[in-house]
Design a protein around this motif. Structure first.
Motif, mmCIF file in Angstrom:
data_model
loop_
_atom_site.group_PDB
_atom_site.id
_atom_site.type_symbol
_atom_site.label_atom_id
_atom_site.label_comp_id
_atom_site.label_asym_id
_atom_site.label_seq_id
_atom_site.Cartn_x
_atom_site.Cartn_y
_atom_site.Cartn_z
ATOM 1 N N ARG A 204 0.810 -1.211 0.000
ATOM 2 C CA ARG A 204 0.000 0.000 0.000
ATOM 3 C C ARG A 204 0.848 1.268 0.000
ATOM 4 N NH1 ARG A 204 -3.014 -1.949 5.241
ATOM 5 N NH2 ARG A 204 -0.907 -2.743 5.474
ATOM 6 N N GLY A 205 2.161 1.111 -0.096
ATOM 7 C CA GLY A 205 3.026 2.283 -0.177
ATOM 8 C C GLY A 205 3.384 2.877 1.167
ATOM 9 N N VAL A 206 2.833 2.350 2.254
ATOM 10 C CA VAL A 206 3.202 2.784 3.596
ATOM 11 C C VAL A 206 3.791 1.572 4.280
ATOM 12 C CG1 VAL A 206 2.381 3.662 5.793
ATOM 13 C CG2 VAL A 206 1.330 4.465 3.678
ATOM 14 N N GLY A 207 5.062 1.619 4.605
ATOM 15 C CA GLY A 207 5.629 0.399 5.122
ATOM 16 C C GLY A 207 6.903 0.543 5.884
ATOM 17 N N MET A 208 8.001 0.024 5.299
ATOM 18 C CA MET A 208 9.240 -0.106 6.033
ATOM 19 C C MET A 208 9.859 1.233 6.397
ATOM 20 S SD MET A 208 9.430 -3.240 6.573
ATOM 21 C CE MET A 208 11.057 -3.309 7.285
ATOM 22 N N ASP A 209 9.568 2.290 5.630
ATOM 23 C CA ASP A 209 10.075 3.613 6.003
ATOM 24 C C ASP A 209 9.464 4.064 7.322
ATOM 25 O OD1 ASP A 209 7.631 3.784 4.459
ATOM 26 O OD2 ASP A 209 7.859 5.958 4.537
ATOM 27 N N VAL A 210 8.185 3.740 7.531
ATOM 28 C CA VAL A 210 7.512 4.092 8.785
ATOM 29 C C VAL A 210 8.064 3.248 9.929
ATOM 30 C CG1 VAL A 210 5.281 4.183 9.973
ATOM 31 C CG2 VAL A 210 5.427 4.799 7.557
ATOM 32 N N VAL A 211 8.328 1.963 9.635
ATOM 33 C CA VAL A 211 8.914 1.078 10.647
ATOM 34 C C VAL A 211 10.262 1.633 11.110
ATOM 35 C CG1 VAL A 211 9.896 -1.209 11.054
ATOM 36 C CG2 VAL A 211 7.738 -0.990 9.828
ATOM 37 N N ARG A 212 11.118 2.014 10.142
ATOM 38 C CA ARG A 212 12.438 2.548 10.502
ATOM 39 C C ARG A 212 12.308 3.840 11.299
ATOM 40 N NH1 ARG A 212 17.094 4.055 6.160
ATOM 41 N NH2 ARG A 212 15.489 5.486 5.452
ATOM 42 N N SER A 213 11.369 4.704 10.911
ATOM 43 C CA SER A 213 11.163 5.964 11.631
ATOM 44 C C SER A 213 10.751 5.697 13.076
ATOM 45 C CB SER A 213 10.094 6.795 10.908
ATOM 46 O OG SER A 213 9.816 7.973 11.626
ATOM 47 N N VAL A 215 11.364 2.991 14.865
ATOM 48 C CA VAL A 215 12.498 2.410 15.587
ATOM 49 C C VAL A 215 13.496 3.495 15.972
ATOM 50 C CG1 VAL A 215 14.494 0.871 15.383
ATOM 51 C CG2 VAL A 215 12.250 0.105 14.591
ATOM 52 N N ARG A 216 13.761 4.424 15.060
ATOM 53 C CA ARG A 216 14.696 5.516 15.361
ATOM 54 C C ARG A 216 14.165 6.420 16.461
ATOM 55 N NH1 ARG A 216 17.581 7.629 9.749
ATOM 56 N NH2 ARG A 216 18.912 5.796 9.482
ATOM 57 N N ASN A 217 12.845 6.602 16.528
ATOM 58 C CA ASN A 217 12.252 7.404 17.598
ATOM 59 C C ASN A 217 12.492 6.772 18.965
ATOM 60 O OD1 ASN A 217 11.301 9.329 15.834
ATOM 61 N ND2 ASN A 217 9.249 8.456 15.683
ATOM 62 N N HIS A 219 15.312 5.450 19.673
ATOM 63 C CA HIS A 219 16.782 5.457 19.753
ATOM 64 C C HIS A 219 17.369 4.093 19.386
ATOM 65 C CE1 HIS A 219 16.096 8.751 23.042
ATOM 66 N NE2 HIS A 219 15.785 9.167 21.830
ATOM 67 N N GLY A 220 16.648 3.377 18.519
ATOM 68 C CA GLY A 220 17.121 2.075 18.076
ATOM 69 C C GLY A 220 17.596 2.110 16.640
ATOM 70 N N THR A 221 18.076 0.974 16.161
ATOM 71 C CA THR A 221 18.523 0.850 14.775
ATOM 72 C C THR A 221 17.873 -0.387 14.160
ATOM 73 O OG1 THR A 221 20.468 -0.495 15.357
ATOM 74 C CG2 THR A 221 20.758 1.908 15.300
ATOM 75 N N ILE A 222 17.778 -0.380 12.836
ATOM 76 C CA ILE A 222 17.183 -1.503 12.122
ATOM 77 C C ILE A 222 18.042 -1.828 10.912
ATOM 78 C CG2 ILE A 222 15.649 0.040 10.825
ATOM 79 C CD1 ILE A 222 13.547 -2.208 10.884
ATOM 80 N N GLU A 223 18.288 -3.093 10.684
ATOM 81 C CA GLU A 223 19.079 -3.499 9.530
ATOM 82 C C GLU A 223 18.496 -4.783 8.939
ATOM 83 O OE1 GLU A 223 22.923 -5.683 11.086
ATOM 84 O OE2 GLU A 223 22.621 -3.843 12.252
ATOM 85 N N ILE A 224 18.803 -5.036 7.683
ATOM 86 C CA ILE A 224 18.212 -6.159 6.975
ATOM 87 C C ILE A 224 19.294 -6.952 6.248
ATOM 88 C CG2 ILE A 224 17.702 -4.877 4.843
ATOM 89 C CD1 ILE A 224 14.958 -6.336 4.859
ATOM 90 N N GLN A 225 19.191 -8.261 6.323
ATOM 91 C CA GLN A 225 20.107 -9.162 5.612
ATOM 92 C C GLN A 225 19.271 -10.189 4.867
ATOM 93 O OE1 GLN A 225 22.484 -10.709 8.818
ATOM 94 N NE2 GLN A 225 23.983 -9.064 8.684
ATOM 95 N N SER A 226 19.721 -10.583 3.685
ATOM 96 C CA SER A 226 18.938 -11.519 2.896
ATOM 97 C C SER A 226 19.834 -12.334 1.980
ATOM 98 C CB SER A 226 17.898 -10.761 2.064
ATOM 99 O OG SER A 226 17.023 -11.647 1.407
ATOM 100 N N LYS A 227 19.411 -13.572 1.705
ATOM 101 C CA LYS A 227 20.089 -14.433 0.736
ATOM 102 C C LYS A 227 19.044 -15.037 -0.175
ATOM 103 C CE LYS A 227 24.258 -15.638 3.332
ATOM 104 N NZ LYS A 227 25.105 -16.735 3.843
ATOM 105 N N ALA A 228 19.251 -14.899 -1.472
ATOM 106 C CA ALA A 228 18.283 -15.386 -2.450
ATOM 107 C C ALA A 228 18.011 -16.873 -2.240
ATOM 108 C CB ALA A 228 18.800 -15.142 -3.869
ATOM 109 N N GLY A 229 16.736 -17.206 -2.117
ATOM 110 C CA GLY A 229 16.327 -18.597 -1.953
ATOM 111 C C GLY A 229 16.451 -19.140 -0.549
ATOM 112 N N ARG A 230 17.067 -18.373 0.352
ATOM 113 C CA ARG A 230 17.300 -18.886 1.716
ATOM 114 C C ARG A 230 16.585 -18.085 2.802
ATOM 115 N NH1 ARG A 230 23.607 -20.044 2.402
ATOM 116 N NH2 ARG A 230 22.827 -20.687 4.441
ATOM 117 N N GLY A 231 16.149 -16.870 2.461
ATOM 118 C CA GLY A 231 15.361 -16.118 3.429
ATOM 119 C C GLY A 231 15.920 -14.753 3.777
#
Length: 372
Positions: A204-213, A215-217, A219-231
Motif C-alpha cells: 500500500r506504499g506505507v511500510g518499512m520507512d515508517v517502521v524505521r522511523s 524504531v529511530r524514535n 533510539h534504536g537501529t534496524i538493519e536487513i540481511q537476505s540471501k536469495a532462496g534462503r530467506g
C-alpha cells in the motif's frame, strides 16, 4: 517505601550541617558532608534500580499476540507457516514495548506475505512446504536485539533497484554500482514496494520507512540481511530504557556533548598523519579496519581544536561503522535523557538532552545522524 524512608533520614543531615557551618564549626563538616553525600548516592542507586525494575516487562507481553496473527495471515494467503518464538523472558522498558508492537506487526506481515512462498513453490524448490518464521529476542551490546527471520525466497536486489529507479528515488548510474547489501536497504525508502498487487496485507506504499522511523524514535537501529532462496532476517536493536543512558562526556569545538556508550565500539588516539583523504572521503585505519572519519566539531559548524593527535571514537549505528573525531574525551557519565521539544526535535543530530550535576544542560548525540 523503605528506600524513601532512608532518603528522608539522609536528607535530615543537611540542615544540621548548614547549622554547623553557620555556627562556625566547619572543622568536621567536610568529613560529614562526604559521608552524607555517599549515603545519598547509595540510596539513589538503589531507588533507581527498584524503579527501573518496576518499569521493565518481558517481551512476551508483545510477542503473545503474534501466533494468532501469523495463523490468520497464513490461512488468508493459503500458506503454511511455523512460528518459533525465542527469548520471551527478555525484559524491556514498558514505554519501548508499547511502541515497538506495531512496527513488529508490519515486519511479520511482510515476512509472511512477501518472504514465504506458497507450499507448491516450496516443494518445487526442495523445501519443506511449511515455511519457518522465527521471532527472537536477546541481550546484545548493552541493549536488546529483536530478530524476525524467515526461510523464504529472500529479497531480489535487482527488482529493488529497478523499482527505485522507476520511482525516481535512485539514478540508473547509482543503481549500477550499488552492492547487493546496499540494495537491500532500499526497502526503507518511502513508497517503495515490489508487491505485484496491492492487498490488505502489503503493497500500500506505507511500510518499512515508517517502521524505521518508529524504531529511530526509540533510539534504536534496524538493519536487513537476505540471501536469495534462503530467506531474510530483519534485526532491530533497542536500548533497554529510554530514560537512563550511559555515555561518554566529550568535547568538540569547545562544547561538551554526550555520546551513548552503546554506540561506541572503540576509543583511540591517532597521529594526524595516519588520517588520509581519498576521493572526497577522510579515512583512517584502526586495528586493521579502515573507517570513514568525520569531525564532530565541523559537522556542528564549530571550530575543532588543532592537535598533532586525534581523539577518535569508533561508532556503530545499525549496520554502519565510522570514526568520529572529537577534541577530547572527558569521563563516563550516567544521565537522565530528556527528549527535545518546542521545535528542537528537528535537530536530528541529537536524541535528547541531559542535566548534569552542576546544572548545565548537555546535548546527547544521535549516532545515526553524526556521519551524514
Amino acid at each position: 517505601m523503605r528506600i524513601v524512608g532512608e532518603l528522608l533520614v539522609a536528607r535530615g543531615a543537611f540542615p544540621l550541617l548548614v547549622q554547623k557551618l553557620n555556627d562556625g564549626d566547619g572543622a568536621g563538616v567536610v568529613k560529614e558532608l562526604k559521608e552524607a553525600g555517599s549515603n545519598i548516592s547509595r540510596i539513589a542507586d538503589e531507588l533507581q534500580t527498584n524503579v527501573m525494575s518496576i518499569r521493565m516487562l518481558p517481551v512476551k507481553t508483545v510477542f503473545q499476540r503474534f501466533p494468532r496473527l501469523v495463523r490468520d495471515l497464513a490461512r488468508s494467503l493459503g500458506k503454511e507457516v511455523r512460528l518459533v518464538i525465542e527469548g520471551e523472558g527478555i525484559e524491556l522498558d514498558k514505554t519501548i514495548l508499547e511502541q515497538i508492537g506495531d512496527p513488529l506487526v508490519h515486519v511479520i506481515r511482510n515476512s509472511v506475505d512477501h518472504g514465504l512462498e506458497l507450499p507448491e513453490e516450496r516443494r518445487a524448490k526442495g523445501k519443506d512446504p511449511s515455511g519457518l518464521l522465527t521471532l527472537t529476542a536477546r541481550h546484545e551490546a548493552g541493549g536488546v536485539t529483536i530478530e524476525v527471520a524467515d526461510d523464504g525466497k529472500g529479497l531480489d536486489a535487482g527488482a529493488l533497484k529497478r523499482k527505485a529507479v522507476e520511482k525516481g528515488l535512485l539514478t540508473a548510474e547509482a543503481s549500477g554500482g550499488m552492492s547487493e547489501e546496499a540494495a537491500f536497504q532500499l526497502v526503507f525508502l518511502p513508497g517503495l514496494s515490489t508487491a505485484a498487487k496491492v492487498t490488505d496485507v502489503s503493497g500500500r506504499g506505507v511500510g518499512m520507512d515508517v517502521v524505521r522511523s518508529n524504531v529511530r524514535n526509540l533510539h534504536g537501529t534496524i538493519e536487513i540481511q537476505s540471501k536469495a532462496g534462503r530467506g531474510t532476517t530483519l534485526r532491530i536493536k533497542l536500548p533497554t530504557s529510554l530514560m537512563i543512558s550511559k555515555g561518554i562526556l566529550l568535547e568538540a569545538g569547545g562544547q561538551q556533548y554526550i555520546l551513548p556508550l552503546s554506540n561506541i565500539r572503540d576509543m583511540v588516539k591517532l597521529p594526524t598523519e595516519e588520517v588520509h583523504s581519498y576521493r572526497g572521503l577522510t579515512l583512517a585505519q584502526v586495528r586493521g579496519t579502515i573507517y570513514s572519519v568525520f569531525s564532530l566539531g565541523e559537522m556542528l559548524g564549530l571550530v575543532p581544536v588543532q592537535s598533532s593527535e586525534l581523539s577518535l571514537a569508533i561508532v556503530e549505528a545499525g549496520s554502519v561503522r565510522y570514526g568520529l573525531v572529537v577534541d577530547r574525551f572527558l569521563t563516563e557519565v550516567e544521565v537522565l535523557v530528556k527528549p527535545l521539544t518546542g521545535g528542537l526535535e528537528q535537530c536530528k543530530e541529537f536524541q535528547g538532552a541531559a542535566i548534569m550535576g552542576d546544572g548545565r544542560v548537555v546535548l546527547v548525540l544521535n549516532a545515526l545522524e553524526c556521519h551524514s
